[in-house]
Design an enzyme around this catalytic site. Structure first.
Site, PDB file in Angstrom:
ATOM      1  N   LYS A  80       0.937  -1.273  -0.014  1.00 58.13           N
ATOM      2  CA  LYS A  80      -0.116   0.024   0.103  1.00 58.13           C
ATOM      3  C   LYS A  80       1.009   1.352  -0.053  1.00 58.13           C
ATOM      4  O   LYS A  80       1.909   1.334   0.637  1.00 58.13           O
ATOM      5  CB  LYS A  80      -0.969   0.035   1.205  1.00 58.13           C
ATOM      6  CG  LYS A  80      -1.919   0.942   1.358  1.00 58.13           C
ATOM      7  CD  LYS A  80      -3.102  -0.132   0.676  1.00 58.13           C
ATOM      8  CE  LYS A  80      -4.522   0.972   0.402  1.00 58.13           C
ATOM      9  NZ  LYS A  80      -5.501   0.329  -0.074  1.00 58.13           N
ATOM     10  N   GLY A 176     -24.665   3.452   2.630  1.00 53.56           N
ATOM     11  CA  GLY A 176     -23.880   3.937   1.744  1.00 53.56           C
ATOM     12  C   GLY A 176     -24.281   3.642   0.250  1.00 53.56           C
ATOM     13  O   GLY A 176     -24.390   2.467  -0.197  1.00 53.56           O
ATOM     14  N   GLY A 178     -23.026   5.084  -2.724  1.00 47.64           N
ATOM     15  CA  GLY A 178     -22.060   5.491  -3.530  1.00 47.64           C
ATOM     16  C   GLY A 178     -21.571   4.529  -4.859  1.00 47.64           C
ATOM     17  O   GLY A 178     -22.663   3.723  -5.079  1.00 47.64           O
ATOM     18  N   LYS A 179     -20.412   4.205  -5.123  1.00 46.63           N
ATOM     19  CA  LYS A 179     -20.126   3.607  -6.449  1.00 46.63           C
ATOM     20  C   LYS A 179     -20.711   2.238  -6.230  1.00 46.63           C
ATOM     21  O   LYS A 179     -21.236   1.119  -6.962  1.00 46.63           O
ATOM     22  CB  LYS A 179     -18.717   3.752  -6.828  1.00 46.63           C
ATOM     23  CG  LYS A 179     -18.304   4.828  -7.135  1.00 46.63           C
ATOM     24  CD  LYS A 179     -16.876   5.077  -7.549  1.00 46.63           C
ATOM     25  CE  LYS A 179     -15.832   5.062  -6.570  1.00 46.63           C
ATOM     26  NZ  LYS A 179     -15.905   6.200  -5.613  1.00 46.63           N
ATOM     27  N   VAL A 180     -20.354   1.545  -4.891  1.00 46.05           N
ATOM     28  CA  VAL A 180     -20.579   0.242  -4.516  1.00 46.05           C
ATOM     29  C   VAL A 180     -21.967  -0.093  -4.246  1.00 46.05           C
ATOM     30  O   VAL A 180     -22.674  -0.916  -4.827  1.00 46.05           O
ATOM     31  CB  VAL A 180     -19.586  -0.381  -3.864  1.00 46.05           C
ATOM     32  CG1 VAL A 180     -19.863  -2.057  -3.479  1.00 46.05           C
ATOM     33  CG2 VAL A 180     -18.007  -0.344  -4.207  1.00 46.05           C
ATOM     34  N   GLY A 181     -22.220   0.490  -3.071  1.00 45.19           N
ATOM     35  CA  GLY A 181     -23.718   0.324  -2.776  1.00 45.19           C
ATOM     36  C   GLY A 181     -24.893   0.691  -3.777  1.00 45.19           C
ATOM     37  O   GLY A 181     -25.873  -0.187  -3.656  1.00 45.19           O
TER      38      GLY A 181
HETATM   39  P1  NAI Z   1     -17.955   6.129  -2.488  1.00 39.14           P
HETATM   40  O1  NAI Z   1     -17.026   7.089  -1.974  1.00 39.14           O
HETATM   41  O2  NAI Z   1     -18.353   6.022  -4.092  1.00 39.14           O
HETATM   42  O3  NAI Z   1     -19.254   5.895  -1.568  1.00 39.14           O
HETATM   43  C1  NAI Z   1     -19.491   5.982  -0.253  1.00 39.14           C
HETATM   44  C2  NAI Z   1     -20.753   6.523   0.138  1.00 39.14           C
HETATM   45  O4  NAI Z   1     -20.993   6.366   1.591  1.00 39.14           O
HETATM   46  C3  NAI Z   1     -20.897   7.707  -0.411  1.00 39.14           C
HETATM   47  O5  NAI Z   1     -22.187   8.258  -1.155  1.00 39.14           O
HETATM   48  C4  NAI Z   1     -21.208   8.733   0.929  1.00 39.14           C
HETATM   49  O6  NAI Z   1     -21.986   9.902   1.041  1.00 39.14           O
HETATM   50  C5  NAI Z   1     -21.738   7.651   1.724  1.00 39.14           C
HETATM   51  N1  NAI Z   1     -21.350   7.746   3.464  1.00 39.14           N
HETATM   52  C6  NAI Z   1     -20.295   8.179   3.969  1.00 39.14           C
HETATM   53  N2  NAI Z   1     -20.475   8.219   5.311  1.00 39.14           N
HETATM   54  C7  NAI Z   1     -21.680   7.581   5.529  1.00 39.14           C
HETATM   55  C8  NAI Z   1     -22.454   7.443   6.553  1.00 39.14           C
HETATM   56  N3  NAI Z   1     -22.020   7.598   8.009  1.00 39.14           N
HETATM   57  N4  NAI Z   1     -23.752   6.892   6.665  1.00 39.14           N
HETATM   58  C9  NAI Z   1     -24.054   6.911   5.534  1.00 39.14           C
HETATM   59  N5  NAI Z   1     -23.554   6.937   4.133  1.00 39.14           N
HETATM   60  C10 NAI Z   1     -22.141   7.391   4.351  1.00 39.14           C
HETATM   61  O7  NAI Z   1     -17.193   4.652  -2.094  1.00 39.14           O
HETATM   62  P2  NAI Z   1     -17.387   3.111  -2.855  1.00 39.14           P
HETATM   63  O8  NAI Z   1     -16.488   3.210  -3.746  1.00 39.14           O
HETATM   64  O9  NAI Z   1     -18.739   3.064  -2.980  1.00 39.14           O
HETATM   65  O10 NAI Z   1     -16.778   2.281  -1.774  1.00 39.14           O
HETATM   66  C11 NAI Z   1     -17.711   2.065  -0.533  1.00 39.14           C
HETATM   67  C12 NAI Z   1     -16.767   1.250   0.665  1.00 39.14           C
HETATM   68  O11 NAI Z   1     -16.686   0.200  -0.220  1.00 39.14           O
HETATM   69  C13 NAI Z   1     -15.672   2.040   1.260  1.00 39.14           C
HETATM   70  O12 NAI Z   1     -15.600   1.571   2.583  1.00 39.14           O
HETATM   71  C14 NAI Z   1     -14.485   1.450   0.274  1.00 39.14           C
HETATM   72  O13 NAI Z   1     -13.407   1.748   0.921  1.00 39.14           O
HETATM   73  C15 NAI Z   1     -14.950   0.112   0.113  1.00 39.14           C
HETATM   74  N6  NAI Z   1     -14.171  -0.614  -1.087  1.00 39.14           N
HETATM   75  C16 NAI Z   1     -14.560  -0.120  -2.445  1.00 39.14           C
HETATM   76  C17 NAI Z   1     -13.946  -0.656  -3.253  1.00 39.14           C
HETATM   77  C18 NAI Z   1     -14.410  -0.200  -4.897  1.00 39.14           C
HETATM   78  O14 NAI Z   1     -13.835  -0.898  -5.734  1.00 39.14           O
HETATM   79  N7  NAI Z   1     -14.855   1.087  -4.817  1.00 39.14           N
HETATM   80  C19 NAI Z   1     -13.208  -1.881  -3.237  1.00 39.14           C
HETATM   81  C20 NAI Z   1     -13.305  -2.546  -1.954  1.00 39.14           C
HETATM   82  C21 NAI Z   1     -13.721  -1.718  -0.842  1.00 39.14           C
END
Ligand code: NAI
Length: 347
Positions: A80, A176, A178-181
Site C-alpha cells: 500500500k 452508503g 456510492g459507487k458500490v452500494g
Molecule cells: P463512495 O465514496 O463512492 O461511496 C461511499 C458513500 O457512502 C457515499 O455516497 C457517502 O455519501 C456515503 N457515506 C459516507 N459516510 C456515511 C455514513 N456515515 N452513513 C451513510 N452513508 C455514508 O465509495 P465506494 O467506492 O462505493 O466504496 C464504499 C466502501 O467500500 C468503502 O469503504 C470502500 O473502501 C470499500 N471498497 C470499495 C471498493 C471499490 O472498488 N470501490 C473495493 C473494496 C472496498
C-alpha cells in the site's frame, strides 16, 4: 530531489519513506508480505497530520492487502502507498515523482487507486511507471457482485446449505449508496429483494429515488443511518465507512446477516466473536469486497477471461468460512484470517 529511506518495522518486508522537496512528495510505501507475488494495493492521498499517522495507516492497510489478495486467490502480496496531501501545490508533479519512487522499488510494489486517487491520477502515474493497475476497469462493479454473492452465501448457511440462488423477498438494509452500494442496490432490486437504504448525502438518496422511478415494482425506502441499524431486517450491508460495527452499535442490530463492501467494518476481532456468540452471521469484509482486487489483478495479468468465474467463487469461499464459523463458534474474521495465512505463509 527524490529520497527513499527504509524504515525497519517488525513483520513487514519493507517500509520506505518517500520524499521529494521539489514536488512536495511526502509519503510511505509499505510491503507487508510478498510471498504470493508483488505487493498489490491502492495508493491513498489524504491530509495526514504527521509521519506517525501515515505510518499507522500504511501498515494497517498493507497488511490488510496481504490477507485480501491471499483469500481471493490472487497471486499478489500485500502492499500500500500513502501520500500526504497537506503540502502539495501541484498534484500532477507530485504524482510523477511518486511514479519514480515506485520505479525504484523494481516491481515489488504495484499501485492501484484508493481514497483521493482518481482514475485520471492513475492514468498519469501509468505514463511514468509500468507498476500500476486498476485504471481500465471500474472496480466498484466487481466489488458489488462479490458482496451480492457473499450475502447469498451467508443466507445459504442460515438455511442449512439450501442454495440461495437469488435475494427474492429478502429484506436488506444498505448503508452508503456510492459507487458500490448503488450497484449492490440494483442487483438486489433486480432479484426483487426488499431494500431500505441510506446515505449521508441527501442528494445521493434523492437521486436514487429519481433513478428508481424508472423501475416500477422495486421495493425501496430510504432511512436515517441510525434507524437502519435498529431496523428488523435479514441483512445489514455496510457500504460506506469502516468501524460501523462497534461497542456502541452492536447491541442495536436486529439482523441475521452482516455483509457489505466497507473495509474494516468491525471495531476489532473481539467484535467478530461477539457476532457469532450473538447468532449474527458475518462475512469478513476483505473477502466480501475482494471482487474489485480480483478485477484489478486480472487486468494487470492481461487476462480478464476468468474474472467473472473468479468473482463467482467468492460465493463458495464465503459459504465455507461462515459455515465453519457457525459450527465452531469462532468469529468469522478469525476463521478467514487462518485461511488467508495458510495460503500466504505456505508459499
Ligand atoms: P463512495 O465514496 O463512492 O461511496 C461511499 C458513500 O457512502 C457515499 O455516497 C457517502 O455519501 C456515503 N457515506 C459516507 N459516510 C456515511 C455514513 N456515515 N452513513 C451513510 N452513508 C455514508 O465509495 P465506494 O467506492 O462505493 O466504496 C464504499 C466502501 O467500500 C468503502 O469503504 C470502500 O473502501 C470499500 N471498497 C470499495 C471498493 C471499490 O472498488 N470501490 C473495493 C473494496 C472496498
Amino acid at each position: 530531489m527524490l529520497n527513499l529511506t527504509d524504515i525497519n518495522v517488525n513483520d513487514y518486508e519493507r517500509v520506505v519513506r518517500i520524499e521529494d522537496d521539489t514536488t512536495g512528495l511526502d509519503g510511505i510505501i509499505a510491503l507487508h508480505n510478498t510471498n504470493l507475488g508483488p505487493g498489490l494495493g491502492g495508493t491513498r492521498y489524504w491530509n495526514y497530520g504527521s509521519e506517525a499517522d501515515m505510518l499507522t495507516d500504511v501498515l494497517r492497510l498493507s497488511r490488510g492487502m496481504t490477507y485480501k489478495n491471499a483469500i481471493c486467490g490472487n497471486d499478489f502480496g500485500g502492499g500500500k502507498g500513502v501520500l500526504n496531501a497537506t503540502n502539495v501545490t501541484d498534484k500532477n508533479e507530485m504524482l510523477k515523482s511518486y511514479a519514480e519512487a515506485i520505479n525504484q522499488l523494481n516491481g515489488t510494489y504495484i499501485s492501484a487507486g484508493d481514497v483521493g486517487i482518481s482514475t485520471e491520477d492513475l492514468v498519469l502515474i501509468s505514463q511514468h511507471t509500468d507498476h500500476v493497475g486498476g485504471y481500465t476497469i471500474d472496480s466498484s462493479a466487481p466489488t458489488a457482485e462479490g458482496v451480492y454473492h457473499s450475502i447469498r452465501a451467508a443466507l445459504s448457511v442460515m438455511h442449512d446449505g439450501a442454495d440461495q440462488a437469488t435475494l427474492r423477498g429478502v429484506s436488506i438494509g444498505i448503508v452508503g449508496l456510492g459507487k458500490v452500494g448503488s450497484k449492490l442496490l440494483m442487483l438486489a432490486l433486480a432479484d426483487r429483494a426488499i431494500v431500505t437504504a441510506t446515505d449521508a448525502s441527501r442528494d445521493t438518496v434523492r437521486g436514487m429515488h429519481v433513478e428508481l422511478r424508472k423501475h416500477p415494482g422495486c421495493r425501496f425506502n430510504s432511512a436515517r443511518d441510525d434507524n437502519l441499524i435498529k431496523q428488523r431486517q435479514l441483512v445489514y450491508s455496510p457500504c460506506a465507512l469502516g468501524n460501523m460495527i462497534n461497542d456502541d452499535t452492536k447491541e442495536h442490530f436486529r439482523t441475521a446477516v452482516i455483509c457489505g463492501a466497507a473495509n474494516n467494518q468491525l471495531q476489532d476481532d473481539d467484535t467478530s466473536q461477539w457476532l457469532v456468540d450473538n447468532k449474527i452471521l458475518y462475512v469478513p469484509d476483505y473477502l466480501a469486497n475482494s471482487g474489485g482486487v480480483i478485477g484489478i489483478a486480472d487486468e494487470i495479468a492481461n487476462d480478464i477471461s476468468n474474472t467473472p468465474a473468479r468473482i463467482g467463487e467468492i460465493y463458495q469461499k464465503a459459504y465455507d468460512i461462515v459455515a465453519e464459523s457457525w459450527e465452531s463458534k469462532v468469529g468469522a474474521q478469525l476463521v478467514a484470517n487462518s485461511v488467508a495465512e495458510a495460503r500466504f505463509t505456505s508459499n
